[in-house]
Design an enzyme around this catalytic site. Structure first.
Site, PDB file in Angstrom:
ATOM      1  N   GLY A  46       8.636  20.957  34.009  1.00 32.69           N
ATOM      2  CA  GLY A  46       9.680  21.139  34.241  1.00 32.69           C
ATOM      3  C   GLY A  46      10.389  21.993  35.236  1.00 32.69           C
ATOM      4  O   GLY A  46       9.628  23.030  35.420  1.00 32.69           O
ATOM      5  N   GLN A  51      15.601  28.007  39.898  1.00 30.75           N
ATOM      6  CA  GLN A  51      14.502  28.352  39.936  1.00 30.75           C
ATOM      7  C   GLN A  51      13.851  28.212  41.480  1.00 30.75           C
ATOM      8  O   GLN A  51      12.899  28.576  41.942  1.00 30.75           O
ATOM      9  CB  GLN A  51      13.218  27.678  39.125  1.00 30.75           C
ATOM     10  CG  GLN A  51      13.441  27.962  37.739  1.00 30.75           C
ATOM     11  CD  GLN A  51      12.310  27.264  36.924  1.00 30.75           C
ATOM     12  OE1 GLN A  51      12.669  26.093  36.310  1.00 30.75           O
ATOM     13  NE2 GLN A  51      11.324  28.020  36.521  1.00 30.75           N
ATOM     14  N   CYS A  94       6.627  29.844  31.755  1.00 30.41           N
ATOM     15  CA  CYS A  94       7.806  29.683  32.846  1.00 30.41           C
ATOM     16  C   CYS A  94       6.995  29.697  34.062  1.00 30.41           C
ATOM     17  O   CYS A  94       6.590  30.823  34.348  1.00 30.41           O
ATOM     18  CB  CYS A  94       8.991  30.517  32.463  1.00 30.41           C
ATOM     19  SG  CYS A  94      10.287  30.112  33.438  1.00 30.41           S
ATOM     20  N   LEU A  95       7.295  28.752  34.945  1.00 33.60           N
ATOM     21  CA  LEU A  95       7.023  28.978  36.397  1.00 33.60           C
ATOM     22  C   LEU A  95       7.577  30.281  36.984  1.00 33.60           C
ATOM     23  O   LEU A  95       7.131  30.956  38.170  1.00 33.60           O
ATOM     24  CB  LEU A  95       7.283  28.019  37.111  1.00 33.60           C
ATOM     25  CG  LEU A  95       6.577  26.634  36.766  1.00 33.60           C
ATOM     26  CD1 LEU A  95       6.921  25.435  37.536  1.00 33.60           C
ATOM     27  CD2 LEU A  95       5.017  26.766  37.162  1.00 33.60           C
ATOM     28  N   HIS A 136      14.437  23.916  27.489  1.00 29.77           N
ATOM     29  CA  HIS A 136      13.947  25.259  28.390  1.00 29.77           C
ATOM     30  C   HIS A 136      14.722  25.122  29.857  1.00 29.77           C
ATOM     31  O   HIS A 136      15.010  26.170  30.077  1.00 29.77           O
ATOM     32  CB  HIS A 136      12.351  25.042  28.612  1.00 29.77           C
ATOM     33  CG  HIS A 136      11.867  26.029  29.391  1.00 29.77           C
ATOM     34  ND1 HIS A 136      10.901  27.203  29.011  1.00 29.77           N
ATOM     35  CD2 HIS A 136      11.899  26.376  30.675  1.00 29.77           C
ATOM     36  CE1 HIS A 136      10.580  28.065  29.986  1.00 29.77           C
ATOM     37  NE2 HIS A 136      11.348  27.412  31.078  1.00 29.77           N
ATOM     38  N   GLU A 137      14.855  23.806  30.480  1.00 33.76           N
ATOM     39  CA  GLU A 137      15.440  23.754  31.808  1.00 33.76           C
ATOM     40  C   GLU A 137      16.799  24.040  31.601  1.00 33.76           C
ATOM     41  O   GLU A 137      17.478  24.542  32.527  1.00 33.76           O
ATOM     42  CB  GLU A 137      15.123  22.292  32.085  1.00 33.76           C
ATOM     43  CG  GLU A 137      13.645  22.197  32.447  1.00 33.76           C
ATOM     44  CD  GLU A 137      12.834  23.336  33.258  1.00 33.76           C
ATOM     45  OE1 GLU A 137      13.374  24.136  33.832  1.00 33.76           O
ATOM     46  OE2 GLU A 137      11.541  23.476  32.848  1.00 33.76           O
ATOM     47  N   HIS A 140      17.663  27.482  31.899  1.00 32.52           N
ATOM     48  CA  HIS A 140      17.739  28.184  33.228  1.00 32.52           C
ATOM     49  C   HIS A 140      19.019  27.777  33.677  1.00 32.52           C
ATOM     50  O   HIS A 140      19.806  28.776  34.573  1.00 32.52           O
ATOM     51  CB  HIS A 140      16.669  27.243  33.909  1.00 32.52           C
ATOM     52  CG  HIS A 140      15.356  27.928  33.906  1.00 32.52           C
ATOM     53  ND1 HIS A 140      14.998  29.205  34.137  1.00 32.52           N
ATOM     54  CD2 HIS A 140      14.200  27.442  33.490  1.00 32.52           C
ATOM     55  CE1 HIS A 140      13.712  29.345  34.174  1.00 32.52           C
ATOM     56  NE2 HIS A 140      13.158  28.370  33.534  1.00 32.52           N
TER      57      HIS A 140
HETATM   58 ZN    ZN Z   1      11.427  27.987  33.151  1.00 31.89          ZN
END
Ligand code: ZN
Length: 169
Positions: A46, A51, A94-95, A136-137, A140
């Site tokens: 995701g 991000q 998380c990226l 999760h997204e 963000h």
């Molecule tokens: Zn994330």
């Protein structure tokens, strides 16, 4: 299509609320395609626009394993309209938070209303990993990070380590 740079903590853009998309045009289409390409390349399941340094309510999700056909979900202006009372616990990464892992409790099943690239409303019922990835997204898009589910000691320790590392670079 182009790969976008993934913003990492403690970049302040990760703490900002994304704005609603109002125009469904070529620019939005390009953003979504670039975000999908960036997510697949990372690889991740995701990615939210924050991000990539873009404060728009856009996220892409694909939980299919690498050896299976792609199944891209595009979420524009997503809203959770129903949540299960039952919660699941799972460790997430998380990226934008390299090397950070955190166990998070989230509703195991959700109903989401979101727009697609044409601006049409779609209703998604998700459970398990898909429900988790979507939530999760959506965190963000609200400026919320996995760090916020951790104890303050763990959070501050991680951020200090990150800042030290970034200074060295
Ligand atoms: Zn994330």
């Amino acid at each position: 299509m182009a790969l976008l740079e993934i913003v990492t903590a403690p970049d302040p853009v990760l703490r900002k609320k994304a704005e609603k998309v109002r125009e469904y045009n070529k620019e939005l289409e390009k953003l979504v395609l670039d975000m999908a390409e960036t997510m697949y390349a990372a690889p991740g399941i995701g990615l939210a626009a924050n991000q990539c340094g873009v404060l728009k309510q856009v996220a892409v999700v694909d939980i299919s394993p690498p050896d299976k056909p792609k199944n891209l979900l595009v979420l524009i202006n997503p809203e959770i309209v129903q949540r299960d009372e039952q919660q699941d616990q799972m460790e997430e990464g998380c990226l934008s938070l390299p090397e950070f892992r955190q166990v998070v409790s989230r509703p195991s099943r959700i109903k989401v209303c979101a727009k697609n690239l044409k601006g049409e409303t779609q209703e998604i019922i998700a459970e398990g990993l898909l429900a988790r990835a979507i939530q999760h997204e959506m965190d963000h898009l609200n400026g919320k990070l996995l760090l916020d589910y951790a104890s303050s000691i763990k959070r501050e320790f991680y951020l200090r380590k990150r800042k030290k590392l970034l200074r060295k670079k």
